[in-house]
Scaffold this active site. Structure first.
Site, PDB file in Angstrom:
ATOM      1  N   ASN A   1      33.778 -19.150 -55.181  1.00  0.00           N
ATOM      2  CA  ASN A   1      33.681 -17.777 -54.658  1.00  0.00           C
ATOM      3  C   ASN A   1      34.734 -17.578 -53.574  1.00  0.00           C
ATOM      4  O   ASN A   1      35.489 -18.497 -53.263  1.00  0.00           O
ATOM      5  CB  ASN A   1      32.263 -17.517 -54.127  1.00  0.00           C
TER       6      ASN A   1
ATOM      7  N   ASP B   1      18.836 -25.490 -53.569  1.00  0.00           N
ATOM      8  CA  ASP B   1      18.979 -24.556 -52.450  1.00  0.00           C
ATOM      9  C   ASP B   1      18.957 -25.406 -51.179  1.00  0.00           C
ATOM     10  O   ASP B   1      17.912 -25.916 -50.768  1.00  0.00           O
ATOM     11  CB  ASP B   1      17.849 -23.521 -52.461  1.00  0.00           C
TER      12      ASP B   1
END
Ligand code: C5P
Length: 410
Positions: free
Chosen positions: A210, A310
């Site tokens: 990203n 996560d």
């Protein structure tokens, strides 16, 4: 006296009999966690050897302004910039006169003029020299230039006189030096930050990632060091340099980041998840480059993705979690999504920003954020990521201390 921990002190030593006490001063400073670079005038070398001060400070002693070898290692301007504090002890009448006159005729006076760090002097001289009207006038001028004077104290002197002019004892100098630094909100705190993007390998030449630049996380790491914390930065691949005095652990993928975070979690008081972690990774990393198949007319290619751990949620789920701060980079409904993440990931605070706005997005130098917690909602207007980082850390530090007190009284 935690305030001197990790602080960089340039200790100037000038030529007076009290120079022998500089050795003890260095020991106090280093014991309290300060890093010390010593600068000696040539007269100081008549009273104590550079070798002694080098051994105690664990750094080469700086002596000459015009020594090319020393300048190549750490130039006088570099030294002036390096310092968080410049402390001259002992400061002789001659040195104070030269400084008051704005002279830059040796390394120490040059450095004192060049530095923007706080400058403190511990005067040491014969009582008559101290009382002399010219010395007193120099003191006034130095004080007007925001140069601090520690002492001198009163008492018996090496020359047999009794009166003012004795250098303050090293313990007292160190106490006053610590007072120069505001009570740092994160002093003594261990803080871990994740920053930057992660890269998830597809084949030997491709990856999913990203636009995160790491700027916000790196600015937070720098501001946390300034506020007194010991900082571990777990960083994905970025192109910006690591801030000084931060332990950096470089990682590439989310799973590596997860491992690095948990492998270094012991003793962390605060965890800030600023990294833009890829939520998914290719199920399989291909060993050979994916080729366009000339016999296959298909216009599509399927890559099956699986969920990454996560990281921040796994930190909050620890039996004894640190104080956990998350980031929510959103493109719409910023506050709602952030509040939802705060609850879902069991965070103590979350910093929300709108990455759809290019001016404050991933690669920009600026940001504008809201910070949310159980009893907190504050908006920080647009500013550079560095300025915002300092403001955020003040809020994080305050909230951490409240949280810690509640934990201890529970
Ligand atoms: O769910 P989302 O990715 O928007 O959450 C953002 C927050 O969660 C950030 O603090 C980010 O660093 C953290 N995060 C994480 N591990 C993931 C995904 C997000 O630590 N796999």
């Amino acid at each position: 006296m935690q305030r001197l921990r990790n602080k960089r002190v340039v200790l100037g030593v000038t030529g007076g009999i009290a120079a022998y006490k500089s050795a003890e001063l260095i020991r106090h400073l280093t014991k309290l966690g300060a890093e010390v670079q010593v600068v000696m005038t040539s007269a100081a070398c008549e009273f104590i050897t550079p070798l002694t001060l080098q051994a105690l400070s664990h750094n080469p002693v700086h002596l000459d302004l015009l020594d090319t070898k020393a300048e190549a290692a750490m130039g006088h301007i570099e030294l002036a910039r390096w310092a968080d504090l410049v402390l001259v002890a002992p400061a002789t009448a001659d040195f104070m006169a030269r400084l008051a006159g704005g002279l830059a005729n040796d390394l120490l006076t040059t450095l004192c003029l060049a530095t923007s760090a706080p400058l403190c002097l511990a005067p040491a001289m014969n009582q008559g020299m101290w009382r002399d009207s010219k010395t007193q006038q120099n003191c006034q001028e130095l004080l007007e230039r925001n140069i601090r004077l520690f002492g001198p104290s009163d008492g018996s002197q090496a020359c047999g006189d009794i009166g003012p002019g004795r250098m303050l004892e090293p313990e007292l100098i160190v106490e006053q030096a610590a007072d120069v630094f505001e009570s740092d909100i994160l002093t003594g705190i261990n803080l871990m930050i994740t920053a930057g993007p992660t890269r998830e390998e597809i084949d030997p030449v491709r990856y999913i990632s990203n636009y995160s630049s790491g700027k916000m996380g790196y600015a937070l790491a720098e501001a946390a060091v300034e506020a007194g914390a010991t900082v571990t930065l777990v960083s994905g691949p970025v192109t910006i340099p690591a801030p000084d005095r931060v332990s950096v652990i470089d990682v590439t993928s989310a799973r590596e980041m997860h491992q690095a975070v948990h492998g270094n979690m012991n003793g962390q008081d605060i965890f800030i998840g600023c990294a833009a972690v890829s939520d998914y990774r290719p199920e399989e990393i291909l060993r050979e480059k994916i080729k366009k198949d000339p016999d296959n007319a298909s216009e599509t290619l399927d890559i099956r993705l699986v969920r990454n751990p996560d990281i921040i949620a796994s930190v909050s789920a620890l039996e004894q979690p640190p104080f956990v701060v998350g980031f929510a980079a959103e493109t719409q409904n910023v506050l709602n999504y952030a509040a939802d993440k705060l609850n879902r990931k069991q965070l103590d605070l979350i910093v929300a920003n709108d990455v759809s706005d290019r001016e404050i997005g991933f690669s920009s130098d600026n940001n504008e954020v809201a910070i949310l917690g159980k009893d907190l909602e504050e908006t920080l207007p647009r500013a550079s990521k560095k300025v915002l980082a300092r403001k955020l850390l003040k809020i994080i530090g305050r909230s951490y201390h409240t949280w810690k007190t509640e934990q201890e009284s529970a």
